[in-house]
Design a protein around this motif. Structure first.
Motif, PDB file in Angstrom:
ATOM      1  N   ASN A  60      -5.824  -6.444   3.217  1.00 17.78           N
ATOM      2  CA  ASN A  60      -6.205  -5.233   3.111  1.00 17.78           C
ATOM      3  C   ASN A  60      -5.226  -4.619   2.115  1.00 17.78           C
ATOM      4  OD1 ASN A  60      -7.061  -2.602   3.335  1.00 17.78           O
ATOM      5  ND2 ASN A  60      -6.515  -2.045   5.296  1.00 17.78           N
ATOM      6  N   ARG A  87      -6.193  -2.038   0.153  1.00 15.83           N
ATOM      7  CA  ARG A  87      -6.739  -0.649  -0.340  1.00 15.83           C
ATOM      8  C   ARG A  87      -5.770   0.117  -0.877  1.00 15.83           C
ATOM      9  NH1 ARG A  87     -11.647   1.872   1.509  1.00 15.83           N
ATOM     10  NH2 ARG A  87     -12.113   0.222   2.987  1.00 15.83           N
ATOM     11  N   THR A  88      -5.963   0.824  -1.933  1.00 22.78           N
ATOM     12  CA  THR A  88      -5.266   1.562  -2.614  1.00 22.78           C
ATOM     13  C   THR A  88      -3.738   1.055  -3.181  1.00 22.78           C
ATOM     14  OG1 THR A  88      -4.262   2.682  -0.703  1.00 22.78           O
ATOM     15  CG2 THR A  88      -6.562   3.582  -1.496  1.00 22.78           C
ATOM     16  N   GLU A 116     -10.257  -6.811   0.903  1.00 23.00           N
ATOM     17  CA  GLU A 116     -10.183  -5.553   0.576  1.00 23.00           C
ATOM     18  C   GLU A 116      -9.270  -4.767  -0.449  1.00 23.00           C
ATOM     19  OE1 GLU A 116     -11.814  -2.244   0.034  1.00 23.00           O
ATOM     20  OE2 GLU A 116     -12.737  -2.763   2.062  1.00 23.00           O
ATOM     21  N   SER A 137     -10.362  -1.932  -2.400  1.00 22.26           N
ATOM     22  CA  SER A 137     -10.928  -0.879  -2.882  1.00 22.26           C
ATOM     23  C   SER A 137      -9.856   0.398  -3.124  1.00 22.26           C
ATOM     24  CB  SER A 137     -11.860  -0.156  -1.823  1.00 22.26           C
ATOM     25  OG  SER A 137     -12.940  -1.057  -1.588  1.00 22.26           O
ATOM     26  N   ARG A 169       0.866  -1.254  -0.076  1.00 19.50           N
ATOM     27  CA  ARG A 169       0.026   0.008  -0.158  1.00 19.50           C
ATOM     28  C   ARG A 169       0.757   1.331   0.054  1.00 19.50           C
ATOM     29  NH1 ARG A 169      -2.866  -2.795   4.331  1.00 19.50           N
ATOM     30  NH2 ARG A 169      -1.956  -1.202   5.766  1.00 19.50           N
ATOM     31  N   SER A 210     -14.412  -6.582  -1.812  1.00 17.12           N
ATOM     32  CA  SER A 210     -14.715  -5.278  -2.301  1.00 17.12           C
ATOM     33  C   SER A 210     -13.775  -4.944  -3.232  1.00 17.12           C
ATOM     34  CB  SER A 210     -14.444  -4.304  -0.913  1.00 17.12           C
ATOM     35  OG  SER A 210     -14.594  -2.868  -1.161  1.00 17.12           O
TER      36      SER A 210
END
Length: 400
Positions: A212, A214-215, A232, A234, A141, A254
């Motif tokens: 996770n 995300r991004t 995740e 997203s 991330r 997601s």
């Protein structure tokens, strides 16, 4: 002992009273022998009683000593186990701290060493697998500007290009570590006829870990046949081909606001939880052939630049590709969508299809068929058979 007998005799005499004195008579030999036997019997009884009491006390003392020894031994074992646990935890903490420090090193080889040290730590210590997974996800991330395809194919001689290429290898290694430990069987085993199915006992599998990302910026990621407990993605950016073929999503998946710059392969995927895919952008082919959707499926504001394939997909609940009540939220299919062979198993569920597609009821639910026209493009440019879902037989073409 003699004092005890005398005391007993005096007590009995006092309690019952002394009988009238009579003239003593001489005892014969038989009476004397009987009296002597009685005295010996009393003495033997008292001796046995004393021996019994002594033996009981000795036994009790031995039991107390044994219990004390057991308690001391148990305490010593607890202390030893605690020391071993503390030593193990200190060692794990030191290894973990050192590996995390390596991830922040300026040299790519040191960062790679940190990743593989974390992987080894998690493999040997299952209780730390989620933490290690979170660290690797956090690394992915971190802000990252991927190189262009031209720079990857023909890197320049500058140190900047070299560092960027090395960081690319580090990030791909991190992705491969995650994928490796999310599979319940060796990669590609589902494509082999008669191969054993997924196993919770597969030594490389880390059950229950959540992702996770995300991004995150993911490079040519390959999560095929992975089992996701919860994930995740997203806001993630997928550079190059993104493969989720044959994956299993147990809970929520997601993919809101994600960007697939290349093809997105979701063929043969099982979505047991909700799939959230709002405002996603698909730059290449979006391949959902043969996938199974067990919860409500809905597309909202997606943009598909390439072809979209839902050939032979199965919908167990609602299938909402468009929503006439909210036309602004409709997805945009720039190169058409193929829904041939797709089915909705529950006849009571809501089905909202893009123009050119309708449902026909049959004995086992509803089949999605084309009305013809430009909306039906077919799976043009298909270079491989669809990936089998879990438990399905592979297409014979995979054998070749």
């Amino acid at each position: 002992m003699i004092l005890l007998l005398a005391s007993s005799w005096l007590f009995i005499t006092w309690y019952l009273g002394s009988p009238p004195r009579a003239d003593p008579k001489a005892l014969d030999v038989a009476a004397q022998l009987d009296l002597l036997k009685l005295v010996f019997a009393m003495v033997a009884g008292v001796g046995a009683l004393v021996a019994l009491v002594t033996a009981y006390r000795r036994q009790r003392l031995d039991e107390i000593a044994s219990e004390r020894a057991e308690r001391v031994q148990a305490h010593s074992k607890e202390v030893a186990d605690a020391n071993i646990h503390d030593a193990t935890e200190r060692r794990v903490t030191e290894l973990y701290s050192h590996a995390v420090e390596q991830l922040g090193h300026e040299k790519a080889m040191v960062r790679l060493g940190g990743l593989y040290a974390l992987e080894r730590l998690a493999q040997q210590n299952p209780e730390h697998r989620q933490v290690v997974t979170e660290v690797i996800c956090a690394y992915l991330r971190m802000p990252y500007a991927p190189l262009s395809e031209d720079a990857v194919a023909c890197p320049g001689a500058s140190a900047l290009d070299s560092d960027a290429l090395q960081e690319r290898q580090v990030r791909r290694a991190a992705q491969e570590i995650l994928a490796k430990h999310l599979r319940k069987a060796p990669p590609g085993s589902r494509l082999q006829e008669g191969a054993p199915g997924p196993s919770e006992g597969w030594p490389a599998y880390w059950p229950g870990v959540t992702l996770n990302l995300r991004t995150a910026v993911l490079l040519e990621v390959d999560f095929s046949e992975c089992h996701f407990t919860e994930c995740e993605f997203s806001g993630a950016r997928f550079v190059g081909q993104a493969r989720f073929s044959g994956a299993v999503f147990r809970r929520t998946a997601s993919f809101t606001h994600v960007e697939f710059e290349g093809g997105a392969a979701f063929d043969g995927v099982e979505f047991f939880g909700h799939l959230f895919s709002r405002d996603a952008k698909y730059g290449g082919v979006a391949d959902f052939r043969g996938s199974g959707f067990h919860r409500q499926f809905q597309l909202v504001c997606e943009e598909f630049t390439g072809q979209v394939w839902f050939t032979d997909s199965v919908f167990h609940a609602d299938a909402r590709f468009v929503n006439p009540a909210h036309p602004r939220s409709h997805p945009r299919f720039h190169a058409g969508i193929d829904l041939s062979g797709a089915r909705v198993l529950n006849t009571s569920e809501v089905v909202m299809l893009p123009p050119g597609w309708v449902t026909e009821e049959d004995g086992a639910g509803r089949a999605i068929v084309s009305e013809g026209g430009d909306q039906f493009r077919g799976a043009g440019g298909n270079y491989r058979p669809p990936y089998p879902r879990q438990g399905q037989r592979p297409d014979p073409r995979w054998a070749g």
